[in-house]
Design a protein around this motif. Structure first.
Motif, mmCIF file in Angstrom:
data_model
loop_
_atom_site.group_PDB
_atom_site.id
_atom_site.type_symbol
_atom_site.label_atom_id
_atom_site.label_comp_id
_atom_site.label_asym_id
_atom_site.label_seq_id
_atom_site.Cartn_x
_atom_site.Cartn_y
_atom_site.Cartn_z
ATOM 1 N N ALA A 207 0.833 -1.205 0.000
ATOM 2 C CA ALA A 207 0.000 0.000 0.000
ATOM 3 C C ALA A 207 0.868 1.255 0.000
ATOM 4 C CB ALA A 207 -0.931 -0.006 1.208
ATOM 5 N N LEU A 208 1.987 1.219 0.707
ATOM 6 C CA LEU A 208 2.907 2.358 0.699
ATOM 7 C C LEU A 208 3.391 2.642 -0.719
ATOM 8 C CD1 LEU A 208 4.732 4.459 2.182
ATOM 9 C CD2 LEU A 208 6.421 2.628 2.415
ATOM 10 N N VAL A 209 3.798 1.601 -1.439
ATOM 11 C CA VAL A 209 4.249 1.785 -2.817
ATOM 12 C C VAL A 209 3.121 2.332 -3.680
ATOM 13 C CG1 VAL A 209 5.152 0.629 -4.869
ATOM 14 C CG2 VAL A 209 5.986 -0.036 -2.609
ATOM 15 N N ARG A 210 1.953 1.722 -3.584
ATOM 16 C CA ARG A 210 0.821 2.185 -4.392
ATOM 17 C C ARG A 210 0.497 3.640 -4.116
ATOM 18 N NH1 ARG A 210 -3.679 -2.749 -4.111
ATOM 19 N NH2 ARG A 210 -2.455 -4.332 -5.227
ATOM 20 N N ASP A 211 0.413 4.008 -2.841
ATOM 21 C CA ASP A 211 0.089 5.388 -2.483
ATOM 22 C C ASP A 211 1.119 6.364 -3.036
ATOM 23 O OD1 ASP A 211 -2.199 4.695 -1.121
ATOM 24 O OD2 ASP A 211 -1.352 4.918 0.882
ATOM 25 N N MET A 212 2.399 6.062 -2.832
ATOM 26 C CA MET A 212 3.446 6.987 -3.269
ATOM 27 C C MET A 212 3.417 7.190 -4.778
ATOM 28 S SD MET A 212 6.628 5.899 -0.784
ATOM 29 C CE MET A 212 7.741 7.144 -1.467
ATOM 30 N N VAL A 213 3.160 6.127 -5.515
ATOM 31 C CA VAL A 213 3.127 6.243 -6.982
ATOM 32 C C VAL A 213 1.858 6.945 -7.435
ATOM 33 C CG1 VAL A 213 3.089 4.929 -9.141
ATOM 34 C CG2 VAL A 213 4.605 4.224 -7.283
ATOM 35 N N PRO B 169 10.740 15.842 -4.384
ATOM 36 C CA PRO B 169 11.873 15.411 -3.566
ATOM 37 C C PRO B 169 11.690 15.631 -2.062
ATOM 38 C CG PRO B 169 12.672 16.391 -5.591
ATOM 39 C CD PRO B 169 11.181 16.607 -5.581
ATOM 40 N N PRO B 170 11.147 16.789 -1.623
ATOM 41 C CA PRO B 170 10.969 16.926 -0.162
ATOM 42 C C PRO B 170 9.935 15.961 0.398
ATOM 43 C CG PRO B 170 10.020 18.815 -1.318
ATOM 44 C CD PRO B 170 10.789 18.045 -2.324
ATOM 45 N N ASP B 171 8.934 15.621 -0.399
ATOM 46 C CA ASP B 171 7.924 14.671 0.057
ATOM 47 C C ASP B 171 8.493 13.261 0.129
ATOM 48 O OD1 ASP B 171 5.530 16.565 -0.015
ATOM 49 O OD2 ASP B 171 6.313 16.726 -2.064
ATOM 50 N N LEU B 172 9.353 12.911 -0.830
ATOM 51 C CA LEU B 172 10.056 11.639 -0.736
ATOM 52 C C LEU B 172 10.893 11.585 0.534
ATOM 53 C CD1 LEU B 172 11.502 10.543 -4.227
ATOM 54 C CD2 LEU B 172 9.823 9.377 -2.798
ATOM 55 N N GLU B 173 11.555 12.672 0.822
ATOM 56 C CA GLU B 173 12.375 12.732 2.032
ATOM 57 C C GLU B 173 11.508 12.523 3.277
ATOM 58 O OE1 GLU B 173 15.345 15.877 4.352
ATOM 59 O OE2 GLU B 173 14.699 16.286 2.285
ATOM 60 N N GLN B 174 10.340 13.154 3.313
ATOM 61 C CA GLN B 174 9.447 12.995 4.452
ATOM 62 C C GLN B 174 8.941 11.561 4.565
ATOM 63 O OE1 GLN B 174 6.318 15.926 4.199
ATOM 64 N NE2 GLN B 174 7.753 17.655 4.233
ATOM 65 N N ALA B 175 8.699 10.917 3.426
ATOM 66 C CA ALA B 175 8.244 9.530 3.462
ATOM 67 C C ALA B 175 9.314 8.619 4.049
ATOM 68 C CB ALA B 175 7.869 9.063 2.052
ATOM 69 N N VAL B 176 10.572 8.854 3.667
ATOM 70 C CA VAL B 176 11.674 8.064 4.228
ATOM 71 C C VAL B 176 11.796 8.323 5.723
ATOM 72 C CG1 VAL B 176 14.164 7.692 4.184
ATOM 73 C CG2 VAL B 176 12.909 7.981 2.036
ATOM 74 N N GLU B 177 11.685 9.581 6.133
ATOM 75 C CA GLU B 177 11.811 9.914 7.545
ATOM 76 C C GLU B 177 10.702 9.270 8.369
ATOM 77 O OE1 GLU B 177 11.905 14.150 7.387
ATOM 78 O OE2 GLU B 177 14.104 14.248 7.265
ATOM 79 N N ALA B 178 9.493 9.190 7.818
ATOM 80 C CA ALA B 178 8.383 8.569 8.547
ATOM 81 C C ALA B 178 8.634 7.089 8.777
ATOM 82 C CB ALA B 178 7.071 8.779 7.779
ATOM 83 N N VAL B 179 9.117 6.395 7.745
ATOM 84 C CA VAL B 179 9.428 4.978 7.897
ATOM 85 C C VAL B 179 10.593 4.797 8.869
ATOM 86 C CG1 VAL B 179 10.282 2.920 6.686
ATOM 87 C CG2 VAL B 179 8.497 4.340 5.643
ATOM 88 N N ALA B 180 11.606 5.646 8.750
ATOM 89 C CA ALA B 180 12.769 5.551 9.636
ATOM 90 C C ALA B 180 12.362 5.719 11.090
ATOM 91 C CB ALA B 180 13.805 6.598 9.247
ATOM 92 N N ASP C 107 7.488 8.099 -12.072
ATOM 93 C CA ASP C 107 8.906 7.863 -12.339
ATOM 94 C C ASP C 107 9.734 7.803 -11.058
ATOM 95 O OD1 ASP C 107 10.579 7.138 -14.402
ATOM 96 O OD2 ASP C 107 11.354 9.150 -14.722
ATOM 97 N N MET C 108 9.074 7.992 -9.917
ATOM 98 C CA MET C 108 9.733 7.747 -8.630
ATOM 99 C C MET C 108 9.342 6.378 -8.089
ATOM 100 S SD MET C 108 6.687 8.096 -7.297
ATOM 101 C CE MET C 108 7.121 7.649 -5.637
ATOM 102 N N GLY C 109 8.760 5.542 -8.954
ATOM 103 C CA GLY C 109 8.320 4.224 -8.512
ATOM 104 C C GLY C 109 9.446 3.347 -7.979
ATOM 105 N N GLY C 110 10.644 3.504 -8.521
ATOM 106 C CA GLY C 110 11.770 2.741 -8.001
ATOM 107 C C GLY C 110 12.066 3.101 -6.555
ATOM 108 N N ALA C 111 12.008 4.400 -6.235
ATOM 109 C CA ALA C 111 12.217 4.844 -4.856
ATOM 110 C C ALA C 111 11.135 4.279 -3.945
ATOM 111 C CB ALA C 111 12.216 6.369 -4.801
ATOM 112 N N ALA C 112 9.888 4.269 -4.425
ATOM 113 C CA ALA C 112 8.795 3.720 -3.623
ATOM 114 C C ALA C 112 9.020 2.239 -3.340
ATOM 115 C CB ALA C 112 7.464 3.935 -4.345
#
Length: 465
Positions: A149-155, A164-175, A253-258
């Motif tokens: 679901a995390l991958v689906r939502d992010m994509v 990019p800042p939202d990707l950073e926030q997503a990583v920080e939330a998981v961390a 195109d950020m699907g790989g990061a997700a």
């Protein structure tokens, strides 16, 4: 986000509707044992025992009823065989007769995934709860569902809200959820240390400035594992601009990061004994007066000079710097996910991530893991003679091969130049999108290859369950 932990519960004999699963082997005998009224009712509902069919059987008391559903093989339930049931049954509690759901619980959960962030009417069907005696599997299935679901939502989230800042926030939330540390490199430090990531993203608005996001987790004494994700939050193609039809889905195109982040979440939730290093190269490939140009020569973190044959081949540039950084820490395994080439989709279609690997045994293990969990991969060759297509007259390498041949392979060969020769490496060129709906798998962002690689890692690091 759907709370999947509420949808899969231990069976403590609480009230619930029974689901009788049938396959071709037991259909006829089961039907013959039913009263004529039940057989007539099933015929009226056009239930003939073909996989995917289902019907309701009323009980003797008010509100009492059960379900009969046909599956391919009752002894080996695949992950999606209960998905249609979960999508269509009324709200309530259910249990399977005679069998434990196992992997099929995953499809039951994912069928209740909803992406409604932007909908005014967010009304959704009530929860369909599956009761199971396989209590030991509940947490694993819930974690798989959460990561998917995390991958689906992010994509699915559009680029304006997933930069990019939202990707950073997503990583920080998981961390934060798992006690991991996050380091982000941006600005002048990015330009000095990761020049190709900076070059690709420098034309974006200041709020969407490029960055390299790194997460570290686990015991430093454990084997080091690097996950790298392509985080191009929107790809216009740069000065080699895409047509409008080609840009329509470039929020993905950020699907790989997700995928890399979803896999990292699975690894940490399962507490695999690894020293995890997640690297996400986040940038928007925008158009502006300072955008990098065709013909420019970039200096990479590794020191290789890269001639820009096409600004729309930007994903391999940001990955090149990130892979170099990953290799500097001497990992025992490097895995990257990227929505890298249209050529991979032409070769293997939307459902199959193209797999590239520099180790035959590792590739075979990854393929086998994908088949085991019904998340298939398809290996394409790292055909070294095609490296000549990436030759440059003025630099060490060109980022885009001429002639249009073997696009997925030449992209993988480009990445290979940035991976240490003695390091096992897997590269997944994934689509991260489902163009048409199937039970449990709605049209939109999708995790393709993530479960396969997680199974591989479970086996590799001794946490197979």
């Amino acid at each position: 986000m759907t709370d999947f932990s509420d949808l899969l519960k231990a069976d403590n004999q609480q009230p619930g509707h029974m689901i009788q699963l049938l396959d071709a082997q037991d259909h006829d005998a089961w039907m013959a044992a039913q009263p004529s009224a039940v057989r007539s009712m099933l015929t009226a509902q056009k239930f003939h025992g073909k996989p995917g069919e289902q019907a309701i059987i009323p009980g003797e008391k008010d509100g009492a009823w059960s379900v009969v559903a046909a599956v391919q093989d009752k002894a080996k339930l695949g992950p999606w065989c209960l998905a249609r049931l979960s999508e269509t049954l009324p709200e309530g509690h259910y249990r399977l007769a005679e069998v434990v759901p196992g992997a099929a619980a995953f499809g039951w959960l994912m069928a209740q995934y909803r992406f409604d962030r932007y909908r005014q009417d967010q009304a959704a069907p009530g929860p369909r709860v599956l009761l199971t005696s396989g209590v030991a599997q509940i947490d694993a299935m819930v974690q798989l569902a959460r990561a998917t679901a995390l991958v689906r939502d992010m994509v699915n989230i559009p680029a304006a809200d997933m930069g990019p800042p939202d990707l950073e926030q997503a990583v920080e939330a998981v961390a934060q959820a798992f006690g991991a540390s996050v380091t982000t490199t941006r600005g002048d430090a990015l330009e000095r240390g990761f020049p190709m990531i900076h070059a690709v993203g420098k034309a974006a608005d200041r709020g969407f400035a490029p960055r390299l996001i790194e997460l570290e987790w686990g015991d430093p004494a454990h084997p080091r594992l690097a996950l790298v994700g392509k985080g191009i939050c929107f790809d216009s193609g740069g000065l080699d601009i895409k047509p409008s039809s080609g840009m329509r889905l470039m929020k993905k195109d950020m699907g790989g990061a997700a995928h890399a982040l979803g896999l990292a979440q699975l690894i940490m939730a399962a507490r695999l004994p690894v020293r995890l290093h997640l690297l996400i190269a986040a940038a928007e490939n925008a158009i502006g007066a300072n955008a990098f140009r065709p013909g420019d020569i970039l200096r990479s973190r590794k020191g290789l000079s890269v001639e820009i044959g096409n600004t729309d081949a930007e994903g391999r540039l940001v990955l090149g710097d990130a892979l170099t950084r990953a290799g500097e820490a001497r990992p025992g395994l490097v895995i990257d996910f990227a929505t890298l080439t249209g050529a991979a989709r032409v070769a293997v279609g939307p459902d199959l991530p193209a797999l590239f690997c520099n180790d035959d045994d590792l590739a075979a293990q990854a393929m086998a893991a994908g088949m085991e969990v019904d998340d298939p991969l398809w290996r394409l060759p790292l055909w070294d003679p095609y490296a000549d297509m990436l030759k440059s007259d003025v630099a060490d390498i060109n980022n885009a091969g001429e002639g249009g041949f073997a696009g997925a392979i030449t992209a993988a060969l480009f990445l290979k130049r940035f991976v240490p020769d003695d390091t096992p490496w897997l590269h997944l060129d994934t689509f991260a999108w489902r163009p048409a709906s199937k039970p449990g798998r709605p049209k939109g962002g999708e995790a393709l290859g993530m479960r396969a690689i997680f199974r591989l890692l479970q086996r590799r690091y001794g946490k197979d369950h």
